[in-house]
Design an enzyme around this catalytic site. Sequence first.
Site, PDB file in Angstrom:
ATOM      1  N   TYR A   1       0.701  28.690  24.818  1.00  0.00           N
ATOM      2  CA  TYR A   1       1.114  29.952  25.438  1.00  0.00           C
ATOM      3  C   TYR A   1       2.548  30.350  25.074  1.00  0.00           C
ATOM      4  O   TYR A   1       3.182  31.124  25.791  1.00  0.00           O
ATOM      5  CB  TYR A   1       0.973  29.857  26.961  1.00  0.00           C
ATOM      6  CG  TYR A   1      -0.459  29.948  27.429  1.00  0.00           C
ATOM      7  CD1 TYR A   1      -1.159  31.152  27.395  1.00  0.00           C
ATOM      8  CD2 TYR A   1      -1.134  28.822  27.907  1.00  0.00           C
ATOM      9  CE1 TYR A   1      -2.473  31.244  27.815  1.00  0.00           C
ATOM     10  CE2 TYR A   1      -2.457  28.914  28.337  1.00  0.00           C
ATOM     11  CZ  TYR A   1      -3.109  30.127  28.289  1.00  0.00           C
ATOM     12  OH  TYR A   1      -4.416  30.211  28.705  1.00  0.00           O
TER      13      TYR A   1
ATOM     14  N   HIS B   1      -9.971  32.405  29.778  1.00  0.00           N
ATOM     15  CA  HIS B   1      -9.037  32.985  28.804  1.00  0.00           C
ATOM     16  C   HIS B   1      -9.858  33.399  27.596  1.00  0.00           C
ATOM     17  O   HIS B   1     -10.826  32.725  27.236  1.00  0.00           O
ATOM     18  CB  HIS B   1      -7.995  31.947  28.370  1.00  0.00           C
ATOM     19  CG  HIS B   1      -7.219  32.360  27.152  1.00  0.00           C
ATOM     20  ND1 HIS B   1      -6.037  33.043  27.237  1.00  0.00           N
ATOM     21  CD2 HIS B   1      -7.488  32.206  25.824  1.00  0.00           C
ATOM     22  CE1 HIS B   1      -5.596  33.289  25.997  1.00  0.00           C
ATOM     23  NE2 HIS B   1      -6.466  32.788  25.132  1.00  0.00           N
TER      24      HIS B   1
ATOM     25  N   ASN C   1      -7.588  32.354  37.141  1.00  0.00           N
ATOM     26  CA  ASN C   1      -8.584  33.408  36.923  1.00  0.00           C
ATOM     27  C   ASN C   1      -9.772  32.941  36.071  1.00  0.00           C
ATOM     28  O   ASN C   1     -10.493  33.747  35.506  1.00  0.00           O
ATOM     29  CB  ASN C   1      -7.941  34.669  36.355  1.00  0.00           C
ATOM     30  CG  ASN C   1      -7.324  34.460  34.995  1.00  0.00           C
ATOM     31  OD1 ASN C   1      -7.512  33.452  34.340  1.00  0.00           O
ATOM     32  ND2 ASN C   1      -6.551  35.439  34.562  1.00  0.00           N
TER      33      ASN C   1
ATOM     34  N   PHE D   1       6.179  34.125  34.512  1.00  0.00           N
ATOM     35  CA  PHE D   1       5.032  33.310  34.918  1.00  0.00           C
ATOM     36  C   PHE D   1       4.757  32.128  33.989  1.00  0.00           C
ATOM     37  O   PHE D   1       3.835  31.353  34.223  1.00  0.00           O
ATOM     38  CB  PHE D   1       3.769  34.176  35.019  1.00  0.00           C
ATOM     39  CG  PHE D   1       3.374  34.852  33.731  1.00  0.00           C
ATOM     40  CD1 PHE D   1       2.637  34.183  32.758  1.00  0.00           C
ATOM     41  CD2 PHE D   1       3.738  36.168  33.496  1.00  0.00           C
ATOM     42  CE1 PHE D   1       2.271  34.799  31.568  1.00  0.00           C
ATOM     43  CE2 PHE D   1       3.363  36.803  32.304  1.00  0.00           C
ATOM     44  CZ  PHE D   1       2.635  36.122  31.345  1.00  0.00           C
TER      45      PHE D   1
ATOM     46  N   GLU E   1      -5.546  31.012  17.779  1.00  0.00           N
ATOM     47  CA  GLU E   1      -5.962  30.212  18.934  1.00  0.00           C
ATOM     48  C   GLU E   1      -7.072  29.232  18.576  1.00  0.00           C
ATOM     49  O   GLU E   1      -7.050  28.084  19.023  1.00  0.00           O
ATOM     50  CB  GLU E   1      -6.408  31.134  20.075  1.00  0.00           C
ATOM     51  CG  GLU E   1      -5.259  31.914  20.680  1.00  0.00           C
ATOM     52  CD  GLU E   1      -5.663  32.798  21.839  1.00  0.00           C
ATOM     53  OE1 GLU E   1      -4.760  33.197  22.599  1.00  0.00           O
ATOM     54  OE2 GLU E   1      -6.868  33.091  22.011  1.00  0.00           O
TER      55      GLU E   1
ATOM     56  N   ARG F   1     -14.108  36.898  36.137  1.00  0.00           N
ATOM     57  CA  ARG F   1     -12.944  36.896  37.028  1.00  0.00           C
ATOM     58  C   ARG F   1     -13.256  37.485  38.401  1.00  0.00           C
ATOM     59  O   ARG F   1     -12.714  37.016  39.402  1.00  0.00           O
ATOM     60  CB  ARG F   1     -11.781  37.598  36.346  1.00  0.00           C
ATOM     61  CG  ARG F   1     -11.262  36.758  35.180  1.00  0.00           C
ATOM     62  CD  ARG F   1     -10.242  37.471  34.372  1.00  0.00           C
ATOM     63  NE  ARG F   1      -9.628  36.582  33.383  1.00  0.00           N
ATOM     64  CZ  ARG F   1      -9.001  37.008  32.310  1.00  0.00           C
ATOM     65  NH1 ARG F   1      -8.889  38.309  32.079  1.00  0.00           N
ATOM     66  NH2 ARG F   1      -8.478  36.151  31.455  1.00  0.00           N
TER      67      ARG F   1
ATOM     68  N   THR G   1      -7.588  40.808  34.098  1.00  0.00           N
ATOM     69  CA  THR G   1      -6.802  39.617  34.436  1.00  0.00           C
ATOM     70  C   THR G   1      -6.663  39.456  35.945  1.00  0.00           C
ATOM     71  O   THR G   1      -6.792  38.357  36.478  1.00  0.00           O
ATOM     72  CB  THR G   1      -5.402  39.697  33.787  1.00  0.00           C
ATOM     73  OG1 THR G   1      -5.578  39.845  32.374  1.00  0.00           O
ATOM     74  CG2 THR G   1      -4.591  38.459  34.081  1.00  0.00           C
TER      75      THR G   1
ATOM     76  N   ARG H   1     -14.021  39.726  26.283  1.00  0.00           N
ATOM     77  CA  ARG H   1     -13.055  40.294  27.226  1.00  0.00           C
ATOM     78  C   ARG H   1     -13.763  41.126  28.303  1.00  0.00           C
ATOM     79  O   ARG H   1     -13.352  41.124  29.455  1.00  0.00           O
ATOM     80  CB  ARG H   1     -11.992  41.087  26.480  1.00  0.00           C
ATOM     81  CG  ARG H   1     -11.173  40.134  25.561  1.00  0.00           C
ATOM     82  CD  ARG H   1      -9.983  40.749  24.933  1.00  0.00           C
ATOM     83  NE  ARG H   1      -8.936  41.055  25.892  1.00  0.00           N
ATOM     84  CZ  ARG H   1      -8.122  40.164  26.450  1.00  0.00           C
ATOM     85  NH1 ARG H   1      -8.240  38.884  26.179  1.00  0.00           N
ATOM     86  NH2 ARG H   1      -7.185  40.549  27.285  1.00  0.00           N
TER      87      ARG H   1
ATOM     88  N   LYS I   1     -10.964  27.697  32.377  1.00  0.00           N
ATOM     89  CA  LYS I   1      -9.726  27.138  32.901  1.00  0.00           C
ATOM     90  C   LYS I   1      -9.965  26.066  33.979  1.00  0.00           C
ATOM     91  O   LYS I   1     -11.067  25.945  34.507  1.00  0.00           O
ATOM     92  CB  LYS I   1      -8.861  28.268  33.454  1.00  0.00           C
ATOM     93  CG  LYS I   1      -8.350  29.212  32.371  1.00  0.00           C
ATOM     94  CD  LYS I   1      -7.443  30.271  32.969  1.00  0.00           C
ATOM     95  CE  LYS I   1      -6.838  31.160  31.915  1.00  0.00           C
ATOM     96  NZ  LYS I   1      -5.929  32.153  32.505  1.00  0.00           N
TER      97      LYS I   1
END
Length: 141
Positions: free
Chosen positions: A51, A117, A114, A59, A128, A104, A93, A87, A11
């Site tokens: 998203y 993704h 964070n 959010f 995705e 993270r 998260t 993950r 990100k």
Amino acid sequence: MSVENTLSIIKPDAVKRDLTGKIIAMFEENQLRIVAQKKIWLSKAQAGSFYAVHKDRPFFDELCEFMSSGPIVVQVLRGTNAIEKNREIMGATNPEQAEAGTIRKEFALSMTENSAHGSDSPETAREEISFFFSGLEIIQF
């Protein structure tokens, strides 16, 4: 155990702080091979499209604003149980709840910023990945 592909996004907060190499190293050290990768800068509309599943959540606007605030690195990771493994490497998260040594916990600034993704299921991974990559861009080996 199956070999699968998953989408990973580094990100804007992490790209801005030059953490891309450190994050990529974490994937590679955990046997996730990068089979497609590019650096892009999403518009707010593109972020909203990606998203869209969250469009009714409070959010959503903040997330789209953040994801369009600077360049991101999108990549396809391939490996045994790649979705679950990615993950685990990312961590929770909320960085305050993430385990030590995860992306993270080590790099996130907040729940929004964070640093990473990752797809949460095989179906989501397919959707995705196709959002960002054509079949010709993914190296299958």
